[in-house]
Design a protein around this motif. Sequence first.
Motif, PDB file in Angstrom:
ATOM      1  N   ARG A 191      -2.834   6.264  -5.189  1.00 53.11           N
ATOM      2  CA  ARG A 191      -4.016   5.758  -5.905  1.00 53.11           C
ATOM      3  C   ARG A 191      -5.174   5.596  -4.922  1.00 53.11           C
ATOM      4  N   ILE A 192      -6.377   5.824  -5.398  1.00 55.29           N
ATOM      5  CA  ILE A 192      -7.533   5.678  -4.506  1.00 55.29           C
ATOM      6  C   ILE A 192      -8.186   4.303  -4.655  1.00 55.29           C
ATOM      7  N   ASN A 234      12.406  -4.452   6.162  1.00 57.19           N
ATOM      8  CA  ASN A 234      13.141  -3.500   7.000  1.00 57.19           C
ATOM      9  C   ASN A 234      12.240  -2.621   7.847  1.00 57.19           C
ATOM     10  N   GLY A 235      10.971  -2.633   7.532  1.00 54.87           N
ATOM     11  CA  GLY A 235      10.070  -1.749   8.244  1.00 54.87           C
ATOM     12  C   GLY A 235      10.385  -0.282   7.994  1.00 54.87           C
ATOM     13  N   THR A 236      11.036  -0.004   6.864  1.00 54.91           N
ATOM     14  CA  THR A 236      11.383   1.383   6.560  1.00 54.91           C
ATOM     15  C   THR A 236      10.356   1.974   5.614  1.00 54.91           C
ATOM     16  N   SER A 237      10.314   3.274   5.563  1.00 55.80           N
ATOM     17  CA  SER A 237       9.412   3.908   4.605  1.00 55.80           C
ATOM     18  C   SER A 237      10.157   4.158   3.311  1.00 55.80           C
ATOM     19  N   ARG A 238       9.388   4.489   2.302  1.00 61.01           N
ATOM     20  CA  ARG A 238       9.956   4.684   0.977  1.00 61.01           C
ATOM     21  C   ARG A 238      10.841   5.929   0.958  1.00 61.01           C
ATOM     22  N   ALA A 250       0.837  -1.208   0.000  1.00 60.58           N
ATOM     23  CA  ALA A 250       0.000   0.000   0.000  1.00 60.58           C
ATOM     24  C   ALA A 250       0.868   1.253   0.000  1.00 60.58           C
ATOM     25  N   ALA A 251       1.932   1.233   0.798  1.00 61.65           N
ATOM     26  CA  ALA A 251       2.767   2.429   0.943  1.00 61.65           C
ATOM     27  C   ALA A 251       3.436   2.796  -0.378  1.00 61.65           C
ATOM     28  N   ALA A 273       9.020  -2.928  -2.335  1.00 57.97           N
ATOM     29  CA  ALA A 273       8.070  -3.216  -1.253  1.00 57.97           C
ATOM     30  C   ALA A 273       8.519  -4.410  -0.419  1.00 57.97           C
ATOM     31  N   VAL A 274       9.144  -5.396  -1.062  1.00 53.19           N
ATOM     32  CA  VAL A 274       9.665  -6.533  -0.283  1.00 53.19           C
ATOM     33  C   VAL A 274      10.744  -6.033   0.676  1.00 53.19           C
TER      34      VAL A 274
END
Lengths: 153, 732
Positions: free
Chosen positions: B209-210, A148-152, A90-91, A142-143
């Motif tokens: 994206r929605i 890592n639990g890091t953000s983008r 999702a992130a 994303a993997v």
Amino acid sequence: MAKLNINGTVRDVEVEPDTPLLWVIREQVGLTGTKYGCGIAQCGACSVHINDEVQRSCSIRVGDVQASDRIITIEGLSADASHPVQKAWAAIDVPQCGYCQSGQIMAAAALLKRMPKPTDKDIDEAMTNICRCGTYQRIRAAVHMAANGTSRT
Amino acid sequence: MKKTIRGKAAKLSRRTFIVGSAAASGGLALGFNLPGFGSAVAQTASEGTEVNAWVLVKPDDACVIRVARSEMGQGTITGLVQLVAEELECDWKKVKAEQVTPGQNLARKRVWGEMSTGGSRGIRTSEDYVRRGGAAARILLLQAAAEEWKVPVGELTVAEGVVTHTPSGRSSSYGKLAAAAAKLEAPDPKAIKLKDPKDWKVAGKPMKRIDTADKLDGSKIYGVDIKLPGMLCAAIKDCPVFGGKVASYDEAKIAGRPGVRKVVKVKDTAVAVVADTWWRAKTALDALPIVWDEGPNASVSSASIAEQLKEGLGASVSNGDRQNGDALKAIETAAKKVEAVYSTPFLAHATMEPMNATVRLSADKAEVWVPTQNAEASLAALSEGSGVPLAKCEAYRTDLGGGFGRRGGTQDYVHQAVEIAKELPGIPIKLIWTREEDQAHDFFRPISQCRLAAGLDASGNLTGLHARVSGQSINATLNPAGIVNGKDRRQLQGLWAEPGDAQLGYTVPNLLIEYVMRNTHVPVGPWRGVNTNQNAVYMECFMDEVARAAGKDPLDFRRALMGGHPKHLAVLNAAAEKGDWGKPLPAGVHRGIAQFMGYGSYSAAVAEVSVSDRGQLRVHRMVLALDCGHAVNPDQIAAQVEGSVAYGLTAMLYGECRVRDGRMVDLNFDTYPIMRLAEMPKVETVIVPSGDFWGGVGEPTISVVTPAVLNAIHAATGKPVRQLPLKNVRLV
């Protein structure tokens, strides 16, 4: 008749034993998040976990599955899309059409269970599902994020 | 631009609109009241107040924005909603999208405009009227506040769905104002002044994206997932040889198989089995002996088609051309002459979700649930096949598990499902193709060959260029009216003269470009990026060959021809700069470059590749530059570019649909491989937003992927690659 443990629930299904597990999950059990793409274990859209390992359910006969085998589908991966892989997907806005993504997410979740900090090479080897929209670059990111639990960045 | 907010339609909409209410007048009844149809993008029309056709406001201030185009992954829902929301000045966090049905669109005199989604047109040809729709709703909501408070509308401000009158300290939200706004006279859309894109706050930004949430937990319902009460499932086999038909089949052989309900002959060419589950239908069909009358094409092969195209390269008549000067003479008298023949094969779309449609024919109603790029064409196919008048038909669109041009105008799968459903009135029939059927009965990317010749003067300047494409015509299969006086302009996409949305970016003193139509019995159709993909391979790989023959750097050689094409040139320069053209590379790594235009946008790419001693190719990095004019969502543009690289590389590496005995040979991913993650290069997207036009995004960059890589291979090996796919080519 087969007895299946799917997402923690044991169910009896009336079906010919040579029916692929994919179609039993979709048609008899009614869970449609697991997808048909090729029927010959090439594309991975049908990926599910069986006893924590990712398997291509289109090529497993339901008659070969034991009642003791723990099957997890995308619907059972987490209660509220809270699995780290789902959150990372999702992130990063991984999905485009989304059709293959149930299988991609199941493959990634199985990889991280086995290998919590995969390298790019590990990801190359484990993530072999086909995505026709070509989301591979974001899948890789994303993997790593889920690991890592890091953000983008 | 079509005017869409018409007085009459606006009046129709000025009322509270409750979903599923029979009130919605016959034919307007909004579909998709399916159990379990949870979706981020509402499929049932939501409860709330319809301010105008585009905007429905809920009591909790959520704004539901209507979308007419189809979502197949390209992000059009998010992009279009951004454009409406920008003008609406609503709270982005409370935005929802809702897709309209073609029945609604028809009943409301096409208030939502064209629904067809292809040619990278989703945003570029609807941006104007959707923005006007959002602005008109904002104007109505502000007017409602002004009237309630009896203040001049000019004293009001609005932000995130809250209207404020600063002098009196009053404020109200869209949710509270919507009912009054809906009763007001709609403004003249032509008189609305749209925001300057420089002032955008939601559009032009990399919004998430929605429509992602239900793609993460398996809850999104695609066409193959439709469940209806009493539904039966069907599998189908069409005659494997195009143009053939069913001779006979032995139904008795599958009598008594579990779940089987009916065997249906479909339109003389196909046989379908209907059963209680799809797997039972499919396996029964596999067990059904069918004898085909293969017709006149049963001996056609890839080799015979290649000969047919080759003949076209030398034929005396062409079916479309552009020319300036005398290219043939310039080449003949040139100091140096360069020649090459290239070819590209038939390609299948291979959407991850195979073709499918669910049809229910009742006494006075016909319905189809279908993943479609053209919901109005689906509706038309349903009506035509069933004989039920359009006003009593409805098509409910699911999201598409990939489209790529396959799910547009043809609607062959809808026609088939209707034929089956006719035999079982009142029963919903879900037809799903196997992957094998999908590969056997695609509308393939056209096959072609191209012969090119160039003349150079003693200083290595290009004096003449001749390109002749011999191949199949999409228009001949799908749109014969598009062929005018024997000329088919479409097959020369990307090589056109200005003006146009696929112009050749070079000025050559003597130029001749020709198309020779050579049709086969294999049906062809649009395929993400046709025909720029093939034409870019021909033109851009040959440009490198000519630059090499001239002893010039491929970038410099191109630049010298591009002075009259500033947008093409700017994008090429952007790719070259970000792609480090001319800078040192690690040992064994080589660069290639290409530029092309299509779908109203300009693209360029730089590829970095290595080729091992054993001929193993590795694409390390690709930098793609794109000028699509206005960039509505930079992150989704990057996603489309990344996907375009994968789509292009798959075609380059593996894509080939062979023909043997009149039928397609490559019927699944074992022999029609799709590139996987391990082969994906690092992709960097450079958006060059010149901001003075609206170009497409989904397709244009595919065209430069293959030529950039092939040119890098040429740099690595010293040998040009002129035939695709690479799986058939020894690189060293």
